[in-house]
Write a protein that holds these residues in place. Structure first.
Motif, PDB file in Angstrom:
ATOM      1  N   VAL A  89      -7.789   5.951   8.840  1.00 25.99           N
ATOM      2  CA  VAL A  89      -8.326   4.759   8.187  1.00 25.99           C
ATOM      3  C   VAL A  89      -9.844   4.813   8.239  1.00 25.99           C
ATOM      4  O   VAL A  89     -10.423   5.121   9.278  1.00 25.99           O
ATOM      5  N   MET A  90     -10.475   4.496   7.105  1.00 22.52           N
ATOM      6  CA  MET A  90     -11.921   4.260   7.055  1.00 22.52           C
ATOM      7  C   MET A  90     -12.092   2.767   6.842  1.00 22.52           C
ATOM      8  O   MET A  90     -11.675   2.231   5.814  1.00 22.52           O
ATOM      9  N   LEU A 112       0.823  -1.218   0.000  1.00 19.12           N
ATOM     10  CA  LEU A 112       0.000   0.000   0.000  1.00 19.12           C
ATOM     11  C   LEU A 112       0.858   1.271   0.000  1.00 19.12           C
ATOM     12  O   LEU A 112       0.361   2.343  -0.319  1.00 19.12           O
ATOM     13  N   GLU A 113       2.128   1.152   0.354  1.00 19.20           N
ATOM     14  CA  GLU A 113       3.079   2.276   0.349  1.00 19.20           C
ATOM     15  C   GLU A 113       2.493   3.498   1.049  1.00 19.20           C
ATOM     16  O   GLU A 113       2.246   4.535   0.438  1.00 19.20           O
ATOM     17  N   LEU A 114       2.302   3.397   2.353  1.00 11.73           N
ATOM     18  CA  LEU A 114       1.561   4.387   3.133  1.00 11.73           C
ATOM     19  C   LEU A 114       2.425   5.442   3.828  1.00 11.73           C
ATOM     20  O   LEU A 114       1.894   6.237   4.606  1.00 11.73           O
ATOM     21  N   ALA A 115       3.713   5.495   3.566  1.00  9.67           N
ATOM     22  CA  ALA A 115       4.602   6.408   4.301  1.00  9.67           C
ATOM     23  C   ALA A 115       4.126   7.855   4.244  1.00  9.67           C
ATOM     24  O   ALA A 115       4.231   8.585   5.225  1.00  9.67           O
ATOM     25  N   ARG A 116       3.602   8.301   3.100  1.00 10.79           N
ATOM     26  CA  ARG A 116       3.138   9.691   2.978  1.00 10.79           C
ATOM     27  C   ARG A 116       1.615   9.789   2.873  1.00 10.79           C
ATOM     28  O   ARG A 116       1.072  10.865   2.640  1.00 10.79           O
ATOM     29  N   ALA A 117       0.936   8.682   3.042  1.00 14.49           N
ATOM     30  CA  ALA A 117      -0.525   8.660   2.881  1.00 14.49           C
ATOM     31  C   ALA A 117      -1.217   9.308   4.075  1.00 14.49           C
ATOM     32  O   ALA A 117      -0.729   9.258   5.202  1.00 14.49           O
ATOM     33  N   ARG A 118      -2.381   9.893   3.790  1.00 13.71           N
ATOM     34  CA  ARG A 118      -3.207  10.481   4.840  1.00 13.71           C
ATOM     35  C   ARG A 118      -4.454   9.653   5.097  1.00 13.71           C
ATOM     36  O   ARG A 118      -4.959   9.627   6.201  1.00 13.71           O
ATOM     37  N   LEU A 119      -4.996   8.989   4.034  1.00  8.52           N
ATOM     38  CA  LEU A 119      -6.242   8.231   4.193  1.00  8.52           C
ATOM     39  C   LEU A 119      -6.152   6.895   3.471  1.00  8.52           C
ATOM     40  O   LEU A 119      -5.861   6.838   2.277  1.00  8.52           O
ATOM     41  N   LEU A 120      -6.450   5.839   4.217  1.00  9.90           N
ATOM     42  CA  LEU A 120      -6.577   4.474   3.689  1.00  9.90           C
ATOM     43  C   LEU A 120      -8.020   4.044   3.877  1.00  9.90           C
ATOM     44  O   LEU A 120      -8.575   4.191   4.966  1.00  9.90           O
ATOM     45  N   ILE A 121      -8.631   3.520   2.818  1.00  9.09           N
ATOM     46  CA  ILE A 121      -9.959   2.928   2.914  1.00  9.09           C
ATOM     47  C   ILE A 121      -9.780   1.416   2.888  1.00  9.09           C
ATOM     48  O   ILE A 121      -9.198   0.860   1.963  1.00  9.09           O
ATOM     49  N   ASP A 122     -10.280   0.754   3.942  1.00  8.30           N
ATOM     50  CA  ASP A 122     -10.170  -0.698   4.120  1.00  8.30           C
ATOM     51  C   ASP A 122     -11.558  -1.284   3.848  1.00  8.30           C
ATOM     52  O   ASP A 122     -12.461  -1.152   4.660  1.00  8.30           O
ATOM     53  N   VAL A 123     -11.731  -1.918   2.692  1.00  8.86           N
ATOM     54  CA  VAL A 123     -13.031  -2.431   2.247  1.00  8.86           C
ATOM     55  C   VAL A 123     -13.160  -3.904   2.642  1.00  8.86           C
ATOM     56  O   VAL A 123     -12.279  -4.704   2.344  1.00  8.86           O
ATOM     57  N   GLY A 124     -14.276  -4.239   3.273  1.00  9.99           N
ATOM     58  CA  GLY A 124     -14.456  -5.601   3.771  1.00  9.99           C
ATOM     59  C   GLY A 124     -13.480  -5.848   4.897  1.00  9.99           C
ATOM     60  O   GLY A 124     -12.742  -6.828   4.911  1.00  9.99           O
TER      61      GLY A 124
END
Length: 191
Positions: A57-58, A26-38
């Motif tokens: 995280v949503m 997911l390469e989240l080092a600079r991410a602000r929002l992750l959507i986790d589906v299911g």
């Protein structure tokens, strides 16, 4: 995070080794929002939120038992950056995400992939975990019709050492397919 740190119940959970590779892709080092589906037990979103303190995280989930487990697991890890959304994807969300993880699709895989393409910012990451070969074929076909590039897919088979009588053997978990790709942007078209 070890699997036994999560409250489980009867809800499927992405196992540690698969979870670690998925969060890495997911390469989240600079991410602000992750959507986790299911989201199931919330293990992927919670692992990501614990690893990346600035990440919000949503967690989307339709199963009432799973929703309760996500709440319990967020409380266990003292996470207030996980927003739990009860419902079935795709559903209207007024957000743009840096990353989307699909761990469960409820039979709506192609529609969820298209929806993820709408929610993701250009250059955003999509990671999909699957165990059924039919879902793998569907996902790869849907990705060809959506704004995604640099699709990569691996299959992982993990087995853990387990006691049996006076000896030991490697007890296998289900093999999993992990697809990762980027939402297309103008730079990608030039390549």
């Amino acid at each position: 995070m070890r699997d036994d740190e999560f409250i489980r119940g009867p809800v499927p959970m992405t196992k540690r080794e698969i979870r670690l590779v998925s969060v890495d892709r997911l390469e989240l080092a600079r991410a602000r929002l992750l959507i986790d589906v299911g989201a199931g037990t919330g293990s992927v979103g919670i692992e990501a939120a614990c690893r990346y303190p600035r990440l919000r995280v949503m967690a989307l989930e339709r199963n009432p038992d799973a929703l309760a487990l996500i709440r319990d697991n967020c409380a266990r890890f003292s996470l207030d950056r996980v927003e739990i959304v009860a419902g079935e994807a795709p559903l209207p969300l007024a957000v743009n995400a840096d990353a989307v993880f699909i761990g469960g699709s409820g039979g709506n895989l192609s529609a969820i992939i298209r929806w993820a393409g709408e929610l993701l910012l250009p250059g955003g990451r999509l990671v999909i975990n699957l165990i059924l070969q039919e879902n793998l074929s569907e996902a790869l076909g849907a990705l060809r019709q959506a704004p995604f590039v640099r699709a990569d897919c691996i299959q992982m088979q993990v087995a853990g050492l387990t006691g049996l009588g006076s000896g030991h053997f490697f007890k296998p978990n289900n093999p999993a397919f992990i697809i990762s790709c980027l939402k297309e942007n103008t730079h990608d078209r030039a390549l």
